[in-house]
Design an enzyme around this catalytic site. Structure first.
Site, PDB file in Angstrom:
ATOM      1  CB  ALA A  98      -0.256   7.002  -6.568  1.00  9.13           C
ATOM      2  CE  LYS A 101      -6.897  13.104  -2.420  1.00 12.50           C
ATOM      3  NZ  LYS A 101      -5.436  13.300  -2.439  1.00 12.50           N
ATOM      4  CG  HIS A 104     -26.898  17.570 -23.020  1.00 10.61           C
ATOM      5  ND1 HIS A 104     -26.183  18.685 -22.661  1.00 10.61           N
ATOM      6  CD2 HIS A 104     -28.219  17.855 -22.798  1.00 10.61           C
ATOM      7  CE1 HIS A 104     -27.020  19.629 -22.265  1.00 10.61           C
ATOM      8  NE2 HIS A 104     -28.265  19.148 -22.334  1.00 10.61           N
ATOM      9  CB  CYS A 106      -0.442   5.639  -2.440  1.00 16.53           C
ATOM     10  SG  CYS A 106      -1.974   5.815  -3.332  1.00 16.53           S
ATOM     11  CB  ILE A 125       7.529  22.667   3.318  1.00 16.23           C
ATOM     12  CG1 ILE A 125       8.264  21.707   4.267  1.00 16.23           C
ATOM     13  CG2 ILE A 125       6.843  23.770   4.104  1.00 16.23           C
ATOM     14  CD1 ILE A 125       9.503  22.293   4.874  1.00 16.23           C
ATOM     15  N   GLY A 177       0.829  -1.213   0.000  1.00 12.83           N
ATOM     16  CA  GLY A 177       0.000   0.000   0.000  1.00 12.83           C
ATOM     17  C   GLY A 177       0.861   1.259   0.000  1.00 12.83           C
ATOM     18  CD  GLU A 227       3.497  28.656  -1.470  1.00 12.29           C
ATOM     19  OE1 GLU A 227       3.220  27.568  -0.951  1.00 12.29           O
ATOM     20  OE2 GLU A 227       4.553  28.853  -2.120  1.00 12.29           O
ATOM     21  N   GLY A 283       2.698  25.938   3.766  1.00 10.25           N
ATOM     22  CA  GLY A 283       2.840  25.362   2.428  1.00 10.25           C
ATOM     23  C   GLY A 283       1.513  25.348   1.696  1.00 10.25           C
ATOM     24  N   GLY A 284       1.449  26.096   0.591  1.00 11.16           N
ATOM     25  CA  GLY A 284       0.214  26.172  -0.189  1.00 11.16           C
ATOM     26  C   GLY A 284       0.244  25.270  -1.412  1.00 11.16           C
TER      27      GLY A 284
HETATM   28  P1  FAD Z   1       5.530   4.956  -1.462  1.00 12.78           P
HETATM   29  O1  FAD Z   1       4.084   4.900  -1.682  1.00 12.78           O
HETATM   30  O2  FAD Z   1       6.090   6.008  -0.580  1.00 12.78           O
HETATM   31  O3  FAD Z   1       5.931   3.536  -0.919  1.00 12.78           O
HETATM   32  C1  FAD Z   1       7.217   3.247  -0.494  1.00 12.78           C
HETATM   33  C2  FAD Z   1       7.173   2.126   0.510  1.00 12.78           C
HETATM   34  O4  FAD Z   1       8.507   1.683   0.743  1.00 12.78           O
HETATM   35  C3  FAD Z   1       6.627   2.556   1.862  1.00 12.78           C
HETATM   36  O5  FAD Z   1       5.671   1.632   2.303  1.00 12.78           O
HETATM   37  C4  FAD Z   1       7.854   2.558   2.766  1.00 12.78           C
HETATM   38  O6  FAD Z   1       7.531   2.247   4.099  1.00 12.78           O
HETATM   39  C5  FAD Z   1       8.674   1.432   2.120  1.00 12.78           C
HETATM   40  N1  FAD Z   1      10.102   1.488   2.421  1.00 12.78           N
HETATM   41  C6  FAD Z   1      10.917   2.569   2.453  1.00 12.78           C
HETATM   42  N2  FAD Z   1      12.183   2.189   2.761  1.00 12.78           N
HETATM   43  C7  FAD Z   1      12.155   0.845   2.927  1.00 12.78           C
HETATM   44  C8  FAD Z   1      13.137  -0.126   3.255  1.00 12.78           C
HETATM   45  N3  FAD Z   1      14.393   0.198   3.489  1.00 12.78           N
HETATM   46  N4  FAD Z   1      12.745  -1.411   3.339  1.00 12.78           N
HETATM   47  C9  FAD Z   1      11.463  -1.777   3.113  1.00 12.78           C
HETATM   48  N5  FAD Z   1      10.495  -0.896   2.811  1.00 12.78           N
HETATM   49  C10 FAD Z   1      10.836   0.390   2.711  1.00 12.78           C
HETATM   50  N6  FAD Z   1      -0.503  10.861  -5.286  1.00 12.78           N
HETATM   51  C11 FAD Z   1      -1.466  10.797  -6.210  1.00 12.78           C
HETATM   52  O7  FAD Z   1      -1.214  10.332  -7.317  1.00 12.78           O
HETATM   53  N7  FAD Z   1      -2.740  11.221  -5.942  1.00 12.78           N
HETATM   54  C12 FAD Z   1      -3.074  11.733  -4.749  1.00 12.78           C
HETATM   55  O8  FAD Z   1      -4.232  12.121  -4.531  1.00 12.78           O
HETATM   56  C13 FAD Z   1      -2.081  11.817  -3.743  1.00 12.78           C
HETATM   57  N8  FAD Z   1      -2.378  12.301  -2.527  1.00 12.78           N
HETATM   58  C14 FAD Z   1      -1.412  12.326  -1.566  1.00 12.78           C
HETATM   59  C15 FAD Z   1      -1.747  12.815  -0.322  1.00 12.78           C
HETATM   60  C16 FAD Z   1      -0.795  12.858   0.687  1.00 12.78           C
HETATM   61  C17 FAD Z   1      -1.172  13.378   2.041  1.00 12.78           C
HETATM   62  C18 FAD Z   1       0.527  12.373   0.421  1.00 12.78           C
HETATM   63  C19 FAD Z   1       1.568  12.386   1.507  1.00 12.78           C
HETATM   64  C20 FAD Z   1       0.861  11.882  -0.817  1.00 12.78           C
HETATM   65  C21 FAD Z   1      -0.103  11.856  -1.827  1.00 12.78           C
HETATM   66  N9  FAD Z   1       0.196  11.393  -3.100  1.00 12.78           N
HETATM   67  C22 FAD Z   1      -0.774  11.353  -4.057  1.00 12.78           C
HETATM   68  C23 FAD Z   1       1.548  10.961  -3.468  1.00 12.78           C
HETATM   69  C24 FAD Z   1       1.661   9.431  -3.466  1.00 12.78           C
HETATM   70  O9  FAD Z   1       1.304   8.942  -2.197  1.00 12.78           O
HETATM   71  C25 FAD Z   1       3.066   9.015  -3.839  1.00 12.78           C
HETATM   72  O10 FAD Z   1       3.438   9.620  -5.046  1.00 12.78           O
HETATM   73  C26 FAD Z   1       3.151   7.508  -4.017  1.00 12.78           C
HETATM   74  O11 FAD Z   1       2.764   6.844  -2.843  1.00 12.78           O
HETATM   75  C27 FAD Z   1       4.572   7.097  -4.402  1.00 12.78           C
HETATM   76  O12 FAD Z   1       4.612   5.727  -4.548  1.00 12.78           O
HETATM   77  P2  FAD Z   1       5.958   4.919  -4.351  1.00 12.78           P
HETATM   78  O13 FAD Z   1       5.622   3.492  -4.640  1.00 12.78           O
HETATM   79  O14 FAD Z   1       7.060   5.544  -5.090  1.00 12.78           O
HETATM   80  O15 FAD Z   1       6.350   5.080  -2.810  1.00 12.78           O
END
Ligand code: FAD
Length: 478
Positions: A322, A54, A446, A45, A272, A42, A205, A182-183
């Site tokens: 994501a 969301k 429509h 994200c 930020i 998971g 911001e 942060g805006g």
């Molecule tokens: P991540 O989802 O960060 O997953 C990385 C995983 O690796 C984590 O579980 C972490 O614990 C694990 N990990 C790290 N180091 C190690 C290690 N050494 N060993 C084992 N596991 C490790 N994106 C969107 O597209 N739409 C949105 O609406 C959106 N809303 C967001 C809202 C918030 C509040 C935040 C904070 C982010 C949001 N994002 C959104 C951004 C999105 O969450 C990220 O871009 C996305 O999760 C990145 O995916 P990833 O697989 O690169 O890394």
């Protein structure tokens, strides 16, 4: 007892990058092990990002819709908000989805290991388990999908009143006053949730506008609504100092419209930006290179400088979203499975889930100007949309950025209620090299907001049914 394990493909991180890569690799016949600290895949994200934010924004929208129902002659009383129930429901959404991903691992025979991975060398990982055990995992290929974490503002203040996005998503109570630093999109989304739940929200911001980097005409309808939802929005404003006090955090602000420099907020939320999780991975034991901000350097096939090690998602920078992480993950898996593919999208859509939403993809108007591209920009105002009017949400616009010579669609921007659900069509149009006439000649249902996309294309030819924009030059829709 420690174990010595081996796998064809090791994936570090089970976020949308890691699990999408794992599932694609397994579907292509590879034997895959995913390592992550959570009980199920998971990542940010699902556990502390897109999904809980969301879910909370959906709850906030219910409150807003109920408040605005008086337009239709329907009046509800003030909502009673059970914060514990709200948190439990958000948690249950996260749990359902992450457990589902766990089941998909089992169904695809992807091995999911709960632990922390660290490179011992270019072919071996140490996996630290919660019980203190250290296994070793030898791999043929690895994908680093370790994501990112919230950036910290200066010297961290050790206070329970200070939150990052992760803390803000676990709403324990609604503060009377909240300062959002942060805006950007995360600050505005979470600020929207807290303000709708009853907090007096102030946003500061550093730059001259909310949502830096987004076209100003798209930001305008959101900024106008946030001006009434939030207590204050201070642009060009910096936080100089924060001090914990009995009744809150005292914040020293510096900016053009700050009269009272020192203010006390019950809570402060810092949004930020985000930093790559590249420092705790043992990359020094490999040949993987990072840039000066810690992002892993990759080529268009997601290869790092260490043969056999790939990297995807937030940890490689670019659009930290994501769906971009997932798309890179699927590409990396295909490359490892021997396919000759590359990550070269024409358009990565982005959505800001404020109310109204903003969504865009491809070339923005700002980029077109900066790059001196020869483009036409046509706008269709939502005040002319039947559907937007029936929703009593006429504030918005759909705009199209087209190549001035060929009319090929290069970019799309939408501001308005539900914009995020509409932008996929723009991304498809750009990926397929569609012309404005293709969009114009496609019959849209429509009354729907999707008609605004068609009419923005028709506007290029001076032929939008519900909006008169005189034809420019000799543009023809045939
Ligand atoms: P991540 O989802 O960060 O997953 C990385 C995983 O690796 C984590 O579980 C972490 O614990 C694990 N990990 C790290 N180091 C190690 C290690 N050494 N060993 C084992 N596991 C490790 N994106 C969107 O597209 N739409 C949105 O609406 C959106 N809303 C967001 C809202 C918030 C509040 C935040 C904070 C982010 C949001 N994002 C959104 C951004 C999105 O969450 C990220 O871009 C996305 O999760 C990145 O995916 P990833 O697989 O690169 O890394």
């Amino acid at each position: 007892m420690s174990e010595k394990l081996s796998t064809q493909l090791a994936i570090i991180g089970g976020g949308p990058g890691g699990y999408a890569a794992a599932f694609m690799a397994a579907d292509l016949g590879l034997e895959v092990t995913v390592i992550d600290q959570e009980d199920n895949p998971g990542g940010t994200c699902l556990y502390r990002g897109c999904i809980p934010s969301k879910a909370l924004l959906h709850a906030a929208k219910i409150i807003t819709d109920a408040r605005e129902a008086d337009f239709w002659g329907i009046t509800f009383g003030e909502p009673k908000i059970d914060i514990d129930r709200l948190r439990e429901s958000t948690d249950s959404v996260v749990q359902r989805m992450t457990q589902g991903l766990g089941q998909l691992c089992t169904a695809r025979k992807v091995k999911y290991v709960k632990g922390l991975a660290n490179f011992k060398d270019s072919r071996t990982l140490a996996v630290y388990k919660q019980d203190g055990r250290e296994d070793t995992l030898a791999f043929e290929n690895a994908i680093i999908a370790a994501g990112s974490r919230p950036a910290i503002l200066g010297k961290p203040l050790d206070s329970p009143r200070l939150m990052n996005s992760t803390g803000a998503l676990r709403i324990e109570s609604v503060p009377k006053s909240l300062l959002v630093i942060g805006g950007g999109y995360i600050g505005l989304e979470l600020g929207t949730v807290y303000a709708t739940l009853g907090a007096k929200v102030t946003v500061v911001e550093m730059t001259g506008g909310l949502l830096p980097g987004v076209d100003r005409d798209l930001v305008k309808p959101v900024a106008q609504r946030l001006d009434t939802l939030f207590e204050d929005i201070h642009l060009n404003t910096k936080v100089k100092k924060m001090t914990e006090q009995k009744n809150g955090i005292r914040v020293d602000l510096e900016g053009p419209d700050i009269k009272q420099g020192k203010r006390i907020f019950e809570r402060v939320l810092v949004c930020i930006g985000r930093k790559p999780n590249s420092s705790g991975l043992g990359l020094k034991n490999t040949k993987v290179q990072t840039d000066d901000r810690g992002f892993i350097v990759v080529d268009d096939q997601c290869r790092t400088s260490d043969p056999g090690i790939y990297a995807i998602g937030d940890i490689v920078g670019g659009a930290m979203l994501a769906h971009k992480a997932s798309a890179e993950g699927r590409t990396a898996a295909e490359v490892i499975a021997g396919k000759n593919v590359a990550f070269e999208p024409m358009a990565i859509p982005a959505v800001v889930f404020t109310d109204p939403e903003i969504a865009w993809c491809g070339v923005t108007e700002t980029q077109a100007k900066e790059q001196k591209l020869n483009v036409e920009v046509t706008r269709f105002p939502w005040a002319a949309s039947g559907r937007a009017t029936t929703l009593n949400r006429p504030q918005g616009l759909t705009k199209l950025i087209t190549d001035a010579d060929s009319d090929q669609i290069l970019g799309m921007g939408i501001a308005g209620s539900g914009a995020g659900e509409l932008i996929g069509e723009g991304a498809l149009a750009i990926e397929m090299g569609a012309l404005a006439s293709d969009l114009d000649l496609t019959i849209h249902p429509h009354p729907t907001l999707s008609e605004t996309l068609m009419e923005s294309a028709a506007a290029l030819f001076g032929q939008a049914t519900h909006f008169h924009r005189p034809k420019k030059g000799d543009k023809n829709r045939e």
